[in-house]
Enzyme design. Sequence first.
Site, PDB file in Angstrom:
ATOM      1  N   LYS A   1     118.234 -50.315   7.404  1.00 34.10           N
ATOM      2  CA  LYS A   1     116.819 -49.785   7.935  1.00 34.10           C
ATOM      3  C   LYS A   1     116.864 -48.916   9.066  1.00 34.10           C
ATOM      4  O   LYS A   1     116.228 -47.835   9.099  1.00 34.10           O
ATOM      5  CB  LYS A   1     116.170 -51.260   8.649  1.00 34.10           C
ATOM      6  CG  LYS A   1     114.791 -51.015   9.158  1.00 34.10           C
ATOM      7  CD  LYS A   1     114.338 -52.355   9.455  1.00 34.10           C
ATOM      8  CE  LYS A   1     113.107 -52.184  10.423  1.00 34.10           C
ATOM      9  NZ  LYS A   1     112.660 -53.324  10.907  1.00 34.10           N
TER      10      LYS A   1
ATOM     11  N   GLU B   1     128.955 -50.533  10.657  1.00 34.98           N
ATOM     12  CA  GLU B   1     129.773 -51.282   9.655  1.00 34.98           C
ATOM     13  C   GLU B   1     129.269 -50.095   8.311  1.00 34.98           C
ATOM     14  O   GLU B   1     130.231 -49.797   7.647  1.00 34.98           O
ATOM     15  CB  GLU B   1     129.343 -52.731   9.409  1.00 34.98           C
ATOM     16  CG  GLU B   1     129.684 -53.547  10.512  1.00 34.98           C
ATOM     17  CD  GLU B   1     128.701 -53.897  11.540  1.00 34.98           C
ATOM     18  OE1 GLU B   1     128.079 -52.882  11.954  1.00 34.98           O
ATOM     19  OE2 GLU B   1     128.512 -54.979  11.894  1.00 34.98           O
TER      20      GLU B   1
ATOM     21  N   GLY C   1     114.422 -56.785   8.897  1.00 35.90           N
ATOM     22  CA  GLY C   1     115.569 -56.500   7.949  1.00 35.90           C
ATOM     23  C   GLY C   1     115.717 -57.962   7.169  1.00 35.90           C
ATOM     24  O   GLY C   1     116.079 -57.930   6.088  1.00 35.90           O
ATOM     25  N   ARG C   2     115.715 -59.140   7.740  1.00 31.15           N
ATOM     26  CA  ARG C   2     115.952 -60.292   7.249  1.00 31.15           C
ATOM     27  C   ARG C   2     114.828 -60.860   6.282  1.00 31.15           C
ATOM     28  O   ARG C   2     114.824 -61.867   5.587  1.00 31.15           O
ATOM     29  CB  ARG C   2     116.398 -61.485   8.146  1.00 31.15           C
ATOM     30  CG  ARG C   2     115.385 -61.652   9.211  1.00 31.15           C
ATOM     31  CD  ARG C   2     116.093 -62.392  10.511  1.00 31.15           C
ATOM     32  NE  ARG C   2     115.090 -62.475  11.556  1.00 31.15           N
ATOM     33  CZ  ARG C   2     115.190 -61.429  12.783  1.00 31.15           C
ATOM     34  NH1 ARG C   2     116.021 -60.507  12.432  1.00 31.15           N
ATOM     35  NH2 ARG C   2     114.466 -61.882  13.665  1.00 31.15           N
TER      36      ARG C   2
ATOM     37  N   GLU D   1     118.833 -65.981  13.333  1.00 36.34           N
ATOM     38  CA  GLU D   1     118.625 -64.686  14.010  1.00 36.34           C
ATOM     39  C   GLU D   1     117.038 -64.831  14.375  1.00 36.34           C
ATOM     40  O   GLU D   1     116.784 -63.969  15.375  1.00 36.34           O
ATOM     41  CB  GLU D   1     119.014 -63.486  12.920  1.00 36.34           C
ATOM     42  CG  GLU D   1     119.032 -61.978  13.701  1.00 36.34           C
ATOM     43  CD  GLU D   1     119.628 -60.806  12.792  1.00 36.34           C
ATOM     44  OE1 GLU D   1     120.837 -60.893  12.855  1.00 36.34           O
ATOM     45  OE2 GLU D   1     118.767 -60.279  12.098  1.00 36.34           O
TER      46      GLU D   1
ATOM     47  N   HIS E   1     133.146 -82.730  -0.854  1.00 37.63           N
ATOM     48  CA  HIS E   1     134.645 -83.025  -0.905  1.00 37.63           C
ATOM     49  C   HIS E   1     135.183 -82.252   0.289  1.00 37.63           C
ATOM     50  O   HIS E   1     136.436 -81.879   0.353  1.00 37.63           O
ATOM     51  CB  HIS E   1     135.265 -82.485  -2.316  1.00 37.63           C
ATOM     52  CG  HIS E   1     134.880 -83.262  -3.254  1.00 37.63           C
ATOM     53  ND1 HIS E   1     135.513 -84.415  -3.655  1.00 37.63           N
ATOM     54  CD2 HIS E   1     133.912 -83.029  -4.294  1.00 37.63           C
ATOM     55  CE1 HIS E   1     134.928 -84.821  -4.632  1.00 37.63           C
ATOM     56  NE2 HIS E   1     133.936 -84.182  -4.936  1.00 37.63           N
TER      57      HIS E   1
ATOM     58  N   LYS F   1     127.288 -55.603  19.887  1.00 37.69           N
ATOM     59  CA  LYS F   1     127.532 -54.094  19.407  1.00 37.69           C
ATOM     60  C   LYS F   1     127.756 -52.888  20.304  1.00 37.69           C
ATOM     61  O   LYS F   1     128.530 -52.223  20.142  1.00 37.69           O
ATOM     62  CB  LYS F   1     126.057 -53.818  18.551  1.00 37.69           C
ATOM     63  CG  LYS F   1     125.832 -54.562  17.265  1.00 37.69           C
ATOM     64  CD  LYS F   1     124.404 -53.742  16.900  1.00 37.69           C
ATOM     65  CE  LYS F   1     123.910 -54.650  15.834  1.00 37.69           C
ATOM     66  NZ  LYS F   1     122.570 -54.160  15.351  1.00 37.69           N
TER      67      LYS F   1
HETATM   68  O1  F6P Z   1     122.468 -58.325  12.880  1.00 37.42           O
HETATM   69  C1  F6P Z   1     121.623 -57.496  13.246  1.00 37.42           C
HETATM   70  C2  F6P Z   1     121.103 -56.809  12.423  1.00 37.42           C
HETATM   71  O2  F6P Z   1     120.166 -55.635  12.878  1.00 37.42           O
HETATM   72  C3  F6P Z   1     119.887 -57.390  11.472  1.00 37.42           C
HETATM   73  O3  F6P Z   1     118.844 -57.814  12.197  1.00 37.42           O
HETATM   74  C4  F6P Z   1     120.047 -56.369  10.225  1.00 37.42           C
HETATM   75  O4  F6P Z   1     119.263 -57.076   9.224  1.00 37.42           O
HETATM   76  C5  F6P Z   1     121.180 -55.932  10.275  1.00 37.42           C
HETATM   77  O5  F6P Z   1     121.767 -55.932  11.500  1.00 37.42           O
HETATM   78  C6  F6P Z   1     121.524 -54.674   9.592  1.00 37.42           C
HETATM   79  O6  F6P Z   1     120.791 -53.800  10.052  1.00 37.42           O
HETATM   80  P1  F6P Z   1     120.508 -52.346   9.216  1.00 37.42           P
HETATM   81  O7  F6P Z   1     119.706 -52.634   8.216  1.00 37.42           O
HETATM   82  O8  F6P Z   1     119.558 -51.502  10.273  1.00 37.42           O
HETATM   83  O9  F6P Z   1     121.663 -51.441   8.827  1.00 37.42           O
END
Ligand code: F6P
Length: 560
Positions: free
Chosen positions: A206, A212, A273-274, A359, A390, A518
Amino acid sequence: MTSRTSLSSWSALQQQALRFKSIHLNDLFAGDQQRFTKFSVELPNFVFDYSKQRIDDNIKADLIKLAEQCDVEGWRTKMFNGEHINITEDRAVLHVALRDRKQRSLLVNGDNVASEVTRELDRIEIFVNAVRSGEWLGYSGQAIKDVVSIGIGGSHLGPQMVTDALSTYADHTLNVHYVSNVDSAQISATLGSLNPATTLFVIASKTFTTSETMTNAGTAFEWLTTAAAKAGVSDAKSAVAKHFVAVSSNVKAAVDLGIDEQNIFCMWDWVGGRFSLWSAIGLPIALFLGFEQFIELLEGAHEIDEHFLNAELANNVPVLMALLSVWNTSFMEFPAQAILPYDQVLHMLPAYLQQAEMESNGKSVVRNGENTEYETVPLIWGEVGINGQHAFYQFLHQSPAVIPADFIGSVESVAPIGKHHDVLMSNFFAQSSALMSGVSAQDIRAELTAKGMPAARIEDIVPHKVHRGNRPTTSILLNKVTPHSLGNLIALYEHKIFVQGVLLDICSFDQWGVELGKVIAKKIETDIANDNVGENELMANYDVSTASLMTRYKANRRRS
Ligand code: F6P
């Protein structure tokens, strides 16, 4: 006193919780033959059974009163009308618009959301059909066979959870892989078996700033352009245009990374995002299953949106789910909540719900910034039920901690073989029943006596075998996992989380708690990369533990 704790329903529920700590579910069932009928809701694709929760008629009435006093209906209207209920980010929260194919016209910040959603869905359909039909060609003129989706959190968990859940509905025209971790072990294992000429990357982010995802995207770029150059394609830009698409609300950043503007699918700031798998973030799902099945998923979610909007509070499944969660966590003070799917295809549901719920509502201040005076959400965790049996079910049955659980299973298997499904579902029914009823010392004595065990030995063993029971569970029994019913299931939890936030007076749609780590990681990354930053500087800038670990890391690492 905060706005919630001063409500009459809140104090009533506190009293109820004191009363209920000593009441056993066995007695509630024995005293009411109508309990299942009373405390279950049947919808077209599933039954929702909450009769094994530790409530009675009075508690339910007080819970409904709590929903009324917290104005759940008013907040629901605000959400569906596009009001800026994400107060700290000043945004609307409109994932429901992504699956409203009836085209309810809705203006958010002056834009007609419905037409934007339709336009983007049309683009998804065209793109998905082009790739799946083999019309979309890679740099060597070959059709795409593999899709690698690069994203994390909300840009990963939902799409992979759905892809795995619906894999039996896929025609396997395309293989879909997910890379979320920045650990190079994941991307190297994924790319190791793929042919660059037939691989398409979806960079899903987003913000398009997530470290990452940007790191993984960079590695994918290099892998693809190196292979294209080796194959004699001198124009890296054209190779990238054939192999990379992005999903983002930050078009500029995606273009800056080198992605062709035509290949960028839109996200909006009014989709969290979620809650975004219904948008182009779900592109890998549509590529895997085909566009029609993706729409079926959306339709399933929309069906629950309608239920959530129209059903009375007392029979409104997401509202009940949220009330039960608040009852268990904030009043009964149970610290965790297990998610136990008895459907292998739903194996990622616990991980998905961890992000969705924790979150959203894992916070300790209410909307006006005051501290909460109550526990908010439980620790969400879980595992496919039968494997969990288990592993941690010993704890569920006999630890002093009471952990409420959601059991999720289906009447019909997606891949039936012989008696497998009956065995699986027997365990679903047995475990939820055992957690409720437990087994008494008296019954154990009788059982061991019948087996001929000497009386003295029996008394040694009895305490170890007692199961106190009275462990609350909810059962969601689907007819079958299908794109439609999965859409139902996910939307149920999404709305549960929204209502839970309203009841707890929490802003559910920001996630400031993930920012601090972060920011520190960024600074550490710079200091780790810089050979001129030595031990003394690290000691001056970090706590002694972190500085010592970084020093050791820098002294011993091998650079690739
Ligand atoms: O974990 C933090 C967060 O901001 C989430 O809310 C989001 O889903 C994820 O990182 C990934 O963010 P993006 O879609 O901006 O890469």
